[in-house]
Design a protein around this motif. Structure first.
Motif, mmCIF file in Angstrom:
data_model
loop_
_atom_site.group_PDB
_atom_site.id
_atom_site.type_symbol
_atom_site.label_atom_id
_atom_site.label_comp_id
_atom_site.label_asym_id
_atom_site.label_seq_id
_atom_site.Cartn_x
_atom_site.Cartn_y
_atom_site.Cartn_z
ATOM 1 N N HIS B 25 0.661 -1.166 0.020
ATOM 2 C CA HIS B 25 -0.060 0.087 -0.084
ATOM 3 C C HIS B 25 0.874 1.353 -0.043
ATOM 4 N N LEU B 26 1.994 1.060 0.466
ATOM 5 C CA LEU B 26 2.855 2.312 0.462
ATOM 6 C C LEU B 26 2.855 2.849 -0.794
ATOM 7 N N PHE B 27 3.045 1.898 -1.616
ATOM 8 C CA PHE B 27 3.260 2.505 -3.442
ATOM 9 C C PHE B 27 1.973 2.323 -4.255
ATOM 10 N N THR B 28 0.906 1.983 -3.622
ATOM 11 C CA THR B 28 -0.331 2.259 -4.149
ATOM 12 C C THR B 28 -0.517 3.835 -4.590
ATOM 13 N N PRO B 29 -0.944 4.266 -5.655
ATOM 14 C CA PRO B 29 -1.163 5.657 -5.709
ATOM 15 C C PRO B 29 -2.315 6.183 -4.677
ATOM 16 N N SER B 30 -2.274 7.334 -4.322
ATOM 17 C CA SER B 30 -3.172 7.531 -2.876
ATOM 18 C C SER B 30 -4.233 8.174 -3.698
ATOM 19 N N VAL B 31 -5.176 8.162 -2.813
ATOM 20 C CA VAL B 31 -6.619 8.505 -3.461
ATOM 21 C C VAL B 31 -7.098 9.992 -3.036
ATOM 22 N N THR B 32 -6.000 10.748 -2.580
ATOM 23 C CA THR B 32 -6.214 11.950 -2.041
ATOM 24 C C THR B 32 -6.257 12.916 -3.356
ATOM 25 N N ILE B 33 -7.109 14.114 -3.275
ATOM 26 C CA ILE B 33 -7.254 14.922 -4.360
ATOM 27 C C ILE B 33 -6.407 16.156 -3.741
ATOM 28 N N GLN B 34 -5.698 16.874 -4.317
ATOM 29 C CA GLN B 34 -5.114 18.164 -3.645
ATOM 30 C C GLN B 34 -6.185 19.222 -4.222
ATOM 31 N N TYR B 35 -7.227 19.442 -3.169
ATOM 32 C CA TYR B 35 -8.271 20.298 -3.542
ATOM 33 C C TYR B 35 -8.233 21.483 -4.215
ATOM 34 N N PRO B 36 -7.696 22.383 -3.596
ATOM 35 C CA PRO B 36 -7.794 23.688 -4.401
ATOM 36 C C PRO B 36 -7.266 23.822 -5.571
ATOM 37 N N ASP B 37 -5.987 22.689 -5.599
ATOM 38 C CA ASP B 37 -5.203 22.900 -6.990
ATOM 39 C C ASP B 37 -6.095 22.179 -7.947
ATOM 40 N N VAL B 38 -6.557 20.583 -7.460
ATOM 41 C CA VAL B 38 -6.683 19.595 -8.332
ATOM 42 C C VAL B 38 -8.307 19.769 -8.008
ATOM 43 N N LYS B 39 -9.255 19.546 -8.915
ATOM 44 C CA LYS B 39 -10.748 19.345 -8.562
ATOM 45 C C LYS B 39 -11.092 18.251 -9.391
ATOM 46 N N LEU B 40 -12.119 17.533 -8.636
ATOM 47 C CA LEU B 40 -12.763 16.525 -9.225
ATOM 48 C C LEU B 40 -13.530 17.160 -10.428
ATOM 49 N N PRO B 41 -13.674 16.475 -11.537
ATOM 50 C CA PRO B 41 -14.786 16.937 -12.539
ATOM 51 C C PRO B 41 -16.184 16.671 -12.036
#
Lengths: 164, 176, 357, 102, 694
Positions: B25-41
């Motif tokens: 799990h240390l190397f699975t890409p994280s599910v966090t979104i960097q919110y103000p910079d990146v936004k979910l469509p």
């Protein structure tokens, strides 16, 4: 220079030892006494270092600080109803003790200071561990083994007494 | 005795299994979104802040009536003849001055009920969802294009027009 | 030795001594603690498929700096019924206990506070101070949970010290030295000289030793983990049961001291393991400085290698923290007294016999 | 005057007296134990000091070592006894424990 | 590799079986599989001893490694002297070889026993006993002083007692173990007396120091005679342990124990201990003592050989052959053939172990049938056992190409040489007779057991070759009975590495005038050199001239013996029954073991019982009479004393009590029951004392 570092450090440690010991014996709060005992043991360990007894100093730290002190603290905390930080203990025999111990200390001090000690001030080899180890399994082997047995018996005894 | 060594083995083995799992799990890409910079469509039919296109609004008040929490407030003034209000984009002729069109987003529950009745489709949901404010009053958005003076002027105009009309009415029976 | 260098350049033994005493704090412990806290949070995040702190600085690099600044600014709360004197002494004592250990840790062949003969023994001795500090903190807080945590912690550390000492003892029997410097120097140059691979001598002894060294390593790793109160042995500070145990009542800088002590301790025990089993500051593949002929490069390389190895084991500690759940108290004690101690006794016996051959 | 044997002996004498004082005056059994530890420590200082300044070689160190070991055993047993006393009499004050009188 | 490493390793080898014993005994009842641990330990100790032997013979071939510590010491306060009792280890080549032999045989017996003892209810305890047996034998082998040897000597006695009486439900086994124990004690008394004489004279137990003192002329009571006596007394221990002539009666009875135990006792451990003891004390034997030893050995070789001719129990035959072979060794020591004696000890260990384990294999296959009259024809059923048995028998008979030939021929040759030098011609004659008898009864045993037709068909049907763990030791031991391991030349062992390189040459320390002539002359030439008499020209010449006659004769008698055996039992050319009829008295004499047990029973036991009856009468009549008379006097005297006591003494006592009570009223105030108050009082008293005696 009037006083070299050795003396300075000696007085420092002696002061730590004696002052904290005084606190130990005069403080009415047992837990405080026990904690002050830590500084006494520490000071004594320092004195050992000044006496070129490094191994003994570290054994003092391990056994007294790491073992006996913890035991004492546990003892205090288990034998009192801990409801408050203040665990007071009373004193008895105050007056005779002060007089008697005072006289006794005076007599001892006089004896110690005035005695014509034969001092052999040669430097000893400093890392003492190897020498002590060799002595321990040669000349003092029997005592060493006896001590092992004593420790074992103490362990068993303490466990069985405390469980009863 | 057997159980003892079994315990040791199981303990170590399971620890290593667990460590393997966490290490993966240390190397699975994280599910966090960097919110103000990146936004979910956002999804297509998301419901966020309302917007009113005042050019198309005919002041029919249907949206205010549809609102379950009464957060839309509309005030209209009839246009006096001769004033050209222009047309809406789908060709309707406007007949009312919308002197006030406020939506209180502190109240709005984003139910989208106001959007459907609108005949000119001038009120709709946008994808703006970051509009927090320190004071609640600032959440009352005013969409009316008319300034306060213009509003008063329109009201005055109508009043005058009405008075004149009344005058004419009272005069004309005398004429008959 | 660093002391000689400074003594030669300044000529004053006091200044040299002070510098040597303070150097690890500023050169190493503080930066390390800053880094380790960040590392811990990052690892926690990544293991849980998160990112960890990202905002302060590039990828959150300055996050702990910000935290420290916050902690310094905070009000130092002392409750009315606290035992004020010991409440104030306890964090210092705890920190002193873990800081004093750094005096003998050989960061490289040059950067070493004191080359005393009893290095590892000394570390075990001064780590006793941590126990007293914790007990003191728990007592002085005048808080049930704190006292409970402190007593758990003391019992835990005292009982896990035994397997540690037994393993260390097997090293003393094997190598005949307690000096960490000598131990590091013995495992020189290449990784097959490390004690985890049987030590530097090339004989039958080496191969006989390997399995028992592995067992020793596992034992000492588990018990040191317990000694620094890390998960899965973190019952003294169990957040969910004891509201963080003995440092519940602390705030501000004193709390930071506990924090610092914990991270310093983590590195200290990792350093012990590195020195005992993984060659200390020795590089596993030889030195760049040797092949280039630049002699001053070697200590720096050694320092980097040591830091790298130490941090690797700190990393494993963190990794374990996010892998394993917390033990119960009875399981904790059973693990020590019924498993680790007997096994380490047998291990000691066998290593002793092997050492005799 | 540089620090010599006498200094250490004075320190140990004072420590001894304090320990004795604690043994005599304190009511709590644990405190009495602490007094005993002080006395043992002072004796140890003497041993090591004589070993350093005398002609005894390292025997003083070893005796000190033995004393420390015995002190550990003694503390363990004594505390076990104190715990037992507490269990039976619900007090650890030495002056209240005088069943031996009868 | 360092000398201390060898010492450590030998300590390891010494104490490992003890660990096995303790663990196996303690866990035996709970953990069924603990015997695996014991076996593992023995295997480890075997490999360690191989390692020890290897490194000793390669790196330290000529050095004698000794390590000694002070066990405890007495201070004599009157004279100020100090008497320390030291214990220690000594490793020379003989020790290393012996250790290897013990470890090997012990390991094989352990492995063998896994199968042989399977299903026994005290399975684990059996292995524990084997462990302590090995431990005690290792102790005997490794020690450097006679005290420690005596301690382990007694331990061997104890463990043999335990093992012989292992099936103690059987009365015969319990009796046999008691007999072995008691008979051994008789010998040990002599040995103990010898040790006491030595210690009284030299204040030390160490062999080296004792030999040194003897060399420098210090003798017990300053006479050669007492040195002879000491030697003979010490030899008494060997008589008991090695079952020599007067005390040999225990050994055949000891066959009641499990067969692997017999193999262990007979091959490597217990009986070898006696020979080993004589080897160790060889340096202090005078000519008279050696002659005594030689005669005892000769008798012990001859008598059992005659007894073995007629026995029908397969194990008893082997037991008597053991006594006979040990007699050989003892005789070899008596005639000064030290190296051959030890060599024969080693070779005998292998082939005798093979024989015993082979017989165990047969017994196992025949479902615990031991009578050879019920066997026969087993050759087809158990080929491996048969062939190993044959090889070992050839070895014990002294047929060339076997190890037995090398050592036995050496003994005969050296006895012949000795006879040439000193004129004692009985030694070679008897040794040849015994060789003949040996070959005869061994092949009688083989023929009756393996050849011919099966006599008990029921058991024969069920017989089968033993499992691997039982056969493997047999094969290994039989292979070790081939000459190639000891020397490249199958006819002359003296060129081999064992005799020329490995076994140290004997050095005699006794005074000049108490030696044989051929030992004397050489030493005068080189007083300071550590060379042995066997390097002297005289002895070499005698050996050389004795070599070929001895070889020819021994070969001849061995072949003759085998031929006779075949003639009588295989081809039936000579009717055995007829001879038996004709020589009925002789046959009975042999069949009943020369009536030794009966003689002992009639003489010693009867004497003891008679003496005790006399003593009982004396006790009942005279001593009791005196006691009763004195009781009468005492009774009347005490009446008088009683009255005196009542009035005078009690009066004083009562007064004192009253006075004390009165005084106590005041003093009791101080006793508060508070320790601390007492302490305060003590402090005050000390202060007062300090001021008084300052």
């Amino acid at each position: 220079m009037i006083m070299n570092y050795y003396d300075l450090i000696f007085y420092l440690f002696a002061a730590v030892t004696l002052l904290s010991a005084l606190m130990v014996v005069t403080n009415r709060n047992i837990v405080h006494s026990a904690f002050y005992l830590l500084f006494t043991f520490f000071g004594v360990a320092g004195l050992y270092v000044l006496l070129a007894a490094d191994f003994i100093a570290i054994v003092q730290l391990i056994v007294y600080v790491g073992g006996i002190l913890i035991l004492l603290l546990f003892g205090v905390m288990l034998t009192n109803k801990i409801t408050n930080v203040e665990i007071k203990t009373g004193t008895i025999n105050l007056v005779p003790a002060v007089i008697g111990v005072g006289l006794f200390a005076g007599a001892l001090l006089a004896a110690v200071v005035n005695a014509p000690w034969k001092i052999n001030n040669t430097e000893q080899a400093f890392p003492t561990t190897k020498i002590l180890g060799t002595l321990l399994i040669q000349e003092y082997l029997l005592i060493f083994e006896l001590l092992g047995i004593v420790l074992l018996i103490a362990l068993i005894g303490a466990a069985s007494i405390a469980r009863k | 005795m057997k159980e003892y060594f079994n315990n040791i083995f199981t303990a170590l083995f399971t620890i290593f299994v667990g460590m393997k799992v966490t290490f993966r799990h240390l190397f699975t890409p994280s599910v966090t979104i960097q919110y103000p910079d990146v936004k979910l469509p956002l999804p297509e039919r998301e419901r966020n802040r309302l917007y009113v296109n005042m050019d198309d609004c005919i002041g029919c008040d249907q949206c205010a009536r549809a609102c379950p929490v009464n957060c839309i407030e509309i005030e209209t003034v009839k246009a006096i003849p001769g004033e050209d209000l222009g047309k809406t984009s789908n060709g309707k002729k406007k007949a009312l001055w919308v002197t006030k069109f406020t939506i209180d987003f502190a109240k709005c529950c984003y139910c989208q009920l106001c959007v459907f009745p609108c005949p000119t489709e001038c009120i709709y949901m946008t994808d703006v969802y970051e509009f927090s404010e320190y004071e609640r009053d600032k959440l009352i958005y005013n969409f009316s294009t008319l300034t306060e003076e213009e509003r008063l002027e329109k009201i005055e105009n109508l009043r005058k027009f009405n008075e004149e009309k009344e005058k004419l009415k009272t005069q004309s029976p005398k004429n008959e | 030795m660093i002391y000689d260098i400074i003594f030669n350049s300044t000529g004053s033994s006091i200044i040299a001594g002070l510098i040597v005493a303070i150097l690890p704090l500023f050169v190493f412990i503080l930066p390390f603690a800053l880094f380790a806290v960040l590392l811990e949070r990052k690892i926690a995040g990544h293991i849980q498929d998160r990112l960890g702190p990202m905002r302060v600085g590039y990828h959150g690099l300055l996050q702990t700096v910000a935290d420290i600044i916050k902690l310094i600014q905070k009000e130092d709360i002392i409750a009315r019924s606290n035992d004020k004197l010991f409440f104030n002494i306890a964090p210092v004592l705890t920190f002193v206990g873990s800081y004093a250990a750094f005096a003998v840790i050989p960061f490289s062949s040059l950067f070493l506070g004191a080359k005393i003969d009893l290095g590892i023994f000394y570390i075990i001795a001064v780590s006793g101070l941590v126990v007293v500090g914790i007990l003191m903190a728990g007592w002085a807080s005048n808080n049930k949970y704190s006292l409970l945590g402190a007593m758990r912690s003391a019992a835990q550390i005292v009982s896990y010290e035994i397997p540690t000492i037994l393993v260390v003892l097997s090293f003393v029997m094997l190598t005949g030295t307690m000096s960490l410097y000598d131990l590091s120097e013995t495992q020189t140059s290449y990784f097959w000289n490390w004690f985890i691979l049987g030590g530097p001598s090339f004989s039958i002894q080496k191969f006989l030793l390997i399995p028992f060294m592995l067992i020793s390593f596992i034992i000492i790793y588990i018990s040191t983990l317990a000694e620094v109160n890390r998960t899965p042995f973190d019952i003294p500070e169990a957040e969910s049961e004891l509201v963080s145990g003995y440092h519940t009542e602390y705030s501000g800088m004193k709390f930071a001291m506990f924090f610092l002590a914990e991270y310093a301790n983590m590195f200290a025990v990792s350093a012990i393991i590195v020195v005992l089993f993984f060659g200390g500051y020795q590089s596993p593949f030889g030195y760049l400085g040797n092949s280039l002929g630049i002699s001053w490069l070697i200590p720096i390389e050694q320092f980097l290698w040591f830091i790298f190895k130490g941090i690797f084991f700190v990393f494993v500690q963190m990794w374990l923290r996010w892998t394993l759940p917390r033990l119960r108290v009875d399981q904790l004690m059973a693990a020590s007294w019924k498993y680790l101690i007997p096994i380490s006794f047998f291990n000691l016996l066998i290593i002793g016999i092997i050492a005799l051959i | 005057m540089t620090v010599g044997l006498t200094h250490f002996l004075v320190v140990s004498t004072l420590l001894f007296s304090m320990g004795l004082y604690a043994i005599i005056t304190r009511k709590n059994a644990v405190m009495v134990l602490m007094g005993i530890e002080l006395v043992l420590n002072s004796a140890n200082i003497n041993f090591v000091a004589f070993s350093r300044f005398g002609n005894f070689g390292y025997s003083g160190h070893l005796v000190a070592l033995f004393v420390i070991v015995l002190a550990a055993a003694e503390a363990a047993i004594a505390l076990a006894i104190v715990l037992n006393i507490y269990k039976n009499m619900s007090t650890v004050n030495v002056d209240e424990i005088d069943n031996l009188r009868e | 590799m360092h000398e201390s490493t060898l010492i450590n390793l030998s300590l390891f080898i010494l104490f490992l079986p003890l660990l096995g014993f303790i663990v196996t005994l303690l866990l035996g009842k709970k953990v069924k599989s603990v015997y695996i641990f014991e076996n593992l330990i023995i295997i480890i100790s075997f490999f360690s001893s191989v390692y020890l032997l290897f490194s000793k013979l390669t790196n330290f071939r000529t050095t004698k490694i000794t390590s000694e510590i002070e066990w405890f010491s007495f201070n004599n306060f009157i004279t100020g002297s100090k008497l320390s009792i030291n214990i220690g280890l000594m490793i020379d080549n003989i020790t290393a070889i012996m250790l290897f032999v013990v470890a090997l045989i012990s390991m094989l017996v352990h492995l063998y026993s896994i199968e042989y003892m399977k299903g026994d209810e005290r399975y684990n305890r059996y292995f524990a006993y084997l462990g302590i047996f090995t431990f005690s034998m290792n102790g005997i082998v490794l020690t450097n002083n006679i005290l420690m040897m005596y301690i382990f000597w007694e331990l061997v006695g104890l463990s043999s007692y335990l093992l012989i009486g292992f099936w103690f439900e059987k009365k015969s086994a319990a009796d046999a173990s008691k007999k072995a124990f008691i008979v051994n004690r008789i010998g040990d008394i002599g040995m103990f007396a010898g040790i006491l004489i030595l210690f009284f004279t030299y204040q030390t137990f160490s062999f080296d120091k004792i030999f040194g003192s003897i060399s420098s002329g210090q003798l017990p009571f300053n006479s050669d005679f007492w040195l002879t006596v000491t030697g003979i007394l010490l030899f008494c221990g060997a008589i008991g342990k090695s079952a020599q002539f007067p005390l040999h009666v225990w050994l055949p009875d000891a066959m009641e124990g499990p067969t692997p135990v017999s193999a262990l006792i007979h091959a490597a451990t217990m009986v070898a201990a006696g020979v080993y003891l004589v080897v160790r004390i060889f340096g202090l034997l005078t000519a008279d003592a050696m002659l005594f030893i030689g005669v005892i050995g000769m008798i012990s070789a001859f008598i059992p050989a005659t007894i073995a001719l007629t026995q029908n129990d397969i194990k008893k035959v082997l037991a008597y052959s053991t006594i006979s072979q040990l007699g050989y060794m003892i005789m070899a020591l008596g005639v000064g053939a030290y190296q051959f004696a030890f060599f024969h000890l080693v070779t005998h260990a292998f082939f005798k172990a093979a024989l015993f384990l082979g017989s165990g294999s047969v017994i196992h296959a025949m479902h615990h049938e031991q009578d050879i009259r019920n066997m026969g024809g087993l050759k087809k059923k158990m080929p491996l056992t048969y062939w190993t048995f044959v090889i070992s028998s050839l070895a014990i008979s002294g047929i060339p190409l076997t190890s037995g030939f090398l050592s036995k021929d050496g003994i005969i040759a050296s006895s012949l040489a000795f006879a040439n030098l000193t004129g004692h011609y009985l030694f070679p004659i008897f040794s040849l007779i015994v060789a003949l008898l040996t070959a005869f009864y061994m092949f009688r045993l083989i023929i009756l057991t393996f050849h011919g037709e099966p006599r008990d068909h029921h058991k024969f049907e069920h017989a089968h070759e033993s499992p691997f763990l039982m056969v493997m030791p047999l094969v290994l031991l039989a292979v070790l009975s081939i000459f190639i391991w000891y020397t490249p030349n199958p006819l002359n062992s003296e060129q081999g590495w064992v005799l020329s390189k490995w076994i140290e040459k004997p050095v005699i320390h006794t005074p000049e005038n108490s030696r044989f002539d051929f030992m004397k002359s050489f030493h005068n030439e080189n007083v300071l050199s550590n060379k042995s008499y066997i390097d002297s020209e005289v002895y070499k010449e005698a050996m050389h001239s004795a070599h070929y006659p001895a070889m020819g004769l021994s070969l001849f008698v061995a072949v003759l013996g085998i031929f006779l055996a075949f003639a009588v039992y295989q081809w039936k050319k000579i009717n055995a029954d007829l001879i038996t009829q004709k020589l009925k008295p002789l046959y009975n004499f042999s069949y009943n073991k020369w009536y030794f047990d009966e003689i002992y029973h009639k003489t010693f036991v009867a004497l003891t019982i008679g003496l005790s009856k006399v003593l009982a009468w004396f006790d009942a009549k005279i001593i009791d009479g005196i006691v009763n008379g004195s009781a009468f006097i005492t009774k009347h005297f005490s009446f008088f004393i009683g009255n005196f006591d009542k009035y005078v003494v009690d009066g004083i006592v009562n007064f004192t009590a009253y006075f004390n009570g009165f005084a106590g009223l005041f003093v009791r105030r101080i006793q508060t029951g508070k320790v601390q108050s007492y302490l305060a009082l003590v402090i005050f008293s000390i202060v007062i004392l300090l001021f008084i005696f300052k």
